[in-house]
Design an enzyme around this catalytic site. Structure first.
Site, PDB file in Angstrom:
ATOM      1  N   TYR A 169     -14.236 -12.345   0.147  1.00  0.00           N
ATOM      2  CA  TYR A 169     -15.057 -11.214  -0.311  1.00  0.00           C
ATOM      3  C   TYR A 169     -16.221 -11.687  -1.169  1.00  0.00           C
ATOM      4  CZ  TYR A 169     -11.253  -8.422   1.471  1.00  0.00           C
ATOM      5  OH  TYR A 169     -10.324  -7.860   2.304  1.00  0.00           O
ATOM      6  N   ARG A 181       0.826  -1.216   0.000  1.00  0.00           N
ATOM      7  CA  ARG A 181       0.000   0.000   0.000  1.00  0.00           C
ATOM      8  C   ARG A 181       0.859   1.265   0.000  1.00  0.00           C
ATOM      9  NH1 ARG A 181      -5.661  -0.817   1.478  1.00  0.00           N
ATOM     10  NH2 ARG A 181      -6.076  -2.674   0.264  1.00  0.00           N
TER      11      ARG A 181
HETATM   12  O1  1CP Z   1       0.522   0.242  -3.282  1.00  0.00           O
HETATM   13  C1  1CP Z   1      -0.259  -0.688  -3.289  1.00  0.00           C
HETATM   14  O2  1CP Z   1      -0.070  -1.740  -2.634  1.00  0.00           O
HETATM   15  C2  1CP Z   1      -1.476  -0.453  -4.108  1.00  0.00           C
HETATM   16  C3  1CP Z   1      -2.179  -1.532  -4.789  1.00  0.00           C
HETATM   17  C4  1CP Z   1      -3.161  -2.350  -3.977  1.00  0.00           C
HETATM   18  C5  1CP Z   1      -3.016  -3.689  -3.605  1.00  0.00           C
HETATM   19  C6  1CP Z   1      -1.798  -4.558  -3.780  1.00  0.00           C
HETATM   20  C7  1CP Z   1      -4.471  -1.941  -3.549  1.00  0.00           C
HETATM   21  C8  1CP Z   1      -5.041  -0.594  -3.716  1.00  0.00           C
HETATM   22  N1  1CP Z   1      -5.108  -3.022  -3.024  1.00  0.00           N
HETATM   23  C9  1CP Z   1      -4.252  -4.092  -3.032  1.00  0.00           C
HETATM   24  C10 1CP Z   1      -4.525  -5.469  -2.612  1.00  0.00           C
HETATM   25  C11 1CP Z   1      -5.708  -5.741  -1.772  1.00  0.00           C
HETATM   26  N2  1CP Z   1      -6.994  -5.290  -1.917  1.00  0.00           N
HETATM   27  C12 1CP Z   1      -5.709  -6.672  -0.711  1.00  0.00           C
HETATM   28  C13 1CP Z   1      -4.516  -7.483  -0.303  1.00  0.00           C
HETATM   29  C14 1CP Z   1      -3.578  -6.673   0.513  1.00  0.00           C
HETATM   30  C15 1CP Z   1      -4.063  -6.356   1.907  1.00  0.00           C
HETATM   31  O3  1CP Z   1      -4.327  -7.295   2.659  1.00  0.00           O
HETATM   32  O4  1CP Z   1      -4.166  -5.165   2.207  1.00  0.00           O
HETATM   33  C16 1CP Z   1      -6.994  -6.713  -0.176  1.00  0.00           C
HETATM   34  C17 1CP Z   1      -7.452  -7.552   0.999  1.00  0.00           C
HETATM   35  C18 1CP Z   1      -7.813  -5.840  -0.944  1.00  0.00           C
HETATM   36  C19 1CP Z   1      -9.259  -5.597  -0.786  1.00  0.00           C
HETATM   37  C20 1CP Z   1      -9.492  -4.156  -0.543  1.00  0.00           C
HETATM   38  N3  1CP Z   1      -9.484  -3.216  -1.528  1.00  0.00           N
HETATM   39  C21 1CP Z   1      -9.646  -3.495   0.678  1.00  0.00           C
HETATM   40  C22 1CP Z   1      -9.564  -4.134   2.030  1.00  0.00           C
HETATM   41  C23 1CP Z   1     -10.864  -4.307   2.672  1.00  0.00           C
HETATM   42  C24 1CP Z   1     -10.736  -5.132   3.936  1.00  0.00           C
HETATM   43  O5  1CP Z   1     -11.351  -6.190   3.966  1.00  0.00           O
HETATM   44  O6  1CP Z   1     -10.000  -4.736   4.853  1.00  0.00           O
HETATM   45  C25 1CP Z   1      -9.816  -2.124   0.410  1.00  0.00           C
HETATM   46  C26 1CP Z   1     -10.077  -1.028   1.390  1.00  0.00           C
HETATM   47  C27 1CP Z   1      -9.693  -1.964  -0.983  1.00  0.00           C
HETATM   48  C28 1CP Z   1      -9.684  -0.701  -1.741  1.00  0.00           C
HETATM   49  C29 1CP Z   1      -8.314  -0.232  -2.062  1.00  0.00           C
HETATM   50  N4  1CP Z   1      -7.388  -0.961  -2.783  1.00  0.00           N
HETATM   51  C30 1CP Z   1      -6.236  -0.230  -2.947  1.00  0.00           C
HETATM   52  C31 1CP Z   1      -6.450   1.046  -2.306  1.00  0.00           C
HETATM   53  C32 1CP Z   1      -5.454   2.177  -2.250  1.00  0.00           C
HETATM   54  C33 1CP Z   1      -7.735   1.020  -1.763  1.00  0.00           C
HETATM   55  C34 1CP Z   1      -8.418   2.181  -1.051  1.00  0.00           C
HETATM   56  C35 1CP Z   1      -9.402   2.735  -1.968  1.00  0.00           C
HETATM   57  C36 1CP Z   1      -9.577   4.217  -1.966  1.00  0.00           C
HETATM   58  O7  1CP Z   1      -8.791   4.963  -2.584  1.00  0.00           O
HETATM   59  O8  1CP Z   1     -10.578   4.667  -1.404  1.00  0.00           O
END
Ligand code: 1CP
Length: 347
Positions: free
Chosen positions: A157, A25
């Site tokens: 999910y 992230r």
């Molecule tokens: O720099 C990076 O790592 C950016 C790319 C990235 C990656 C590798 C994002 C952007 N998401 C992910 C993977 C991801 N997405 C995972 C695996 C990593 C982890 O455990 O954190 C998971 C579980 C998700 C699912 C997801 N997408 C969540 C988590 C929800 C939860 O159950 O806790 C969320 C909040 C998202 C949205 C998301 N994805 C990425 C970002 C920056 C965001 C936030 C969205 C926004 O801008 O509002």
């Protein structure tokens, strides 16, 4: 790729000039530059724009000097192509990331059978074009990591309909084993075709995010997770790029995970890094700063980070990272302080 880069060298357990560092992230809401982009576009809209993908992927390289870029996308972007109605809720003001929502979650065997395996060159063209645009922007400065979600984590999910825990999915394992296997099979196929195409488009390494796999006991890991992960690792081996396995809460299973066929294991903060390295001697290890410390001060963050560098030891094959992603609200200057301290660290 220009001369060997320290991140890829460390994945191959070859000596490096400085410890490589990147952070899960590293592109996200803690950055003012990312928040500015998100003021203009929704999260999925951002993920579907190759130009914006390139912009937000490259920004943390320019801002903090990380040794690897990670594709800006999500482990769930392929779900619409599988037939699922995915949206992301707006992050509550000041409270952080907006979570995923699936309007038609998978609950029955018929739901599983209706899922389609995506064709990335048709359904996820924007990701592949994004990879090409990122590499144009990076211009060989650092390698690019592609990624997919692990089958269990994506399934959580898909079955729950969002970030709602694991009860429904775990119940499916026990109540309808065949449906669960059919689901993991489809998600494994979907993961393999995506990561193969990401590498074909120019990703230099690949990480599998099994963030929530620590939910399962050993018996269920053996039945419902490890065989599928081994298939993903084997597919990655064929592509020739280094593969990284990431999970949390899995310290009890490291030796077994080391046999799945990945080159690097990313560990969370629940295990000392020296212990993790001792337990997987034939693999590179990535981790494992608790990202929470970076919500405090630069001093506290650097102190903990340097303790980890020291504990990781001088043997080649260590990549500095966090135990999980950077948290919303992390002061960017703490991130910068950690990157600089890891780069300055010497034996
Ligand atoms: O720099 C990076 O790592 C950016 C790319 C990235 C990656 C590798 C994002 C952007 N998401 C992910 C993977 C991801 N997405 C995972 C695996 C990593 C982890 O455990 O954190 C998971 C579980 C998700 C699912 C997801 N997408 C969540 C988590 C929800 C939860 O159950 O806790 C969320 C909040 C998202 C949205 C998301 N994805 C990425 C970002 C920056 C965001 C936030 C969205 C926004 O801008 O509002």
């Amino acid at each position: 790729m220009p001369p060997p880069h320290r991140f890829l060298e460390a994945c191959a357990r070859r000596p490096v000039d400085r410890l490589p560092v990147w952070m899960m992230r590293q592109a996200g809401r803690y950055q003012p530059s990312y928040r500015a982009v998100r003021q203009q576009v929704g999260f999925l809209e951002l993920c579907r724009s190759p130009e914006l993908i390139a912009q937000v992927t490259c920004a943390p390289i320019d801002e903090f000097g990380f040794d690897a870029a990670i594709l800006f996308s999500d482990i769930l972007v392929h779900l619409p192509a599988m037939g699922l109605d995915l949206t992301f809720e707006k992050g509550e003001k000041g409270k952080g990331d907006g979570g995923p929502k699936i309007a038609n979650p998978v609950r029955t065997r018929a739901d599983v059978d209706a899922l389609k395996v995506p064709v990335p060159t048709r359904d996820l063209r924007y990701v592949l074009d994004g990879i090409r645009a990122i590499n144009a922007g990076l211009n060989g400065r650092v390698p690019l990591i592609g990624f997919v979600g692990g089958p269990f984590t994506v399934a959580s999910y898909v079955v729950e309909g969002g970030s709602q825990g694991f009860t429904r999915l775990k119940t499916m394992l026990y109540a309808d084993k065949a449906a669960a296997h059919a689901l993991f099979e489809k998600l494994t196929q979907a993961a393999i075709v995506q990561i193969e195409e990401q590498v074909a488009a120019g990703a230099h390494a690949a990480q599998v995010f099994e963030s929530w796999l620590g939910e399962l006991d050993r018996e269920d890991l053996e039945e419902f997770a490890f065989p599928y992960l081994a298939r993903i690792a084997a597919a990655l081996k064929k592509t020739g790029v280094p593969s990284i396995f990431f999970g949390t809460g899995l310290s009890g299973h490291l030796e077994r995970i080391a046999t799945l066929g990945f080159d690097v294991i990313s560990v969370d903060w629940r295990i000392p890094i020296d212990e993790a390295r001792r337990r997987v001697p034939g693999l590179a290890v990535q981790g494992n700063l608790d990202s929470t410390v970076m919500l405090s001060s630069a001093e506290a963050s650097v102190k903990k980070a340097l303790g980890i560098c020291k504990a990781a030891g001088p043997a080649p094959g260590y990549i500095f990272n966090l135990g999980h992603g950077i948290q919303v609200g992390t002061p960017p200057e703490n991130v910068k302080a950690v990157v600089d301290a890891v780069h300055a660290f010497r034996w």
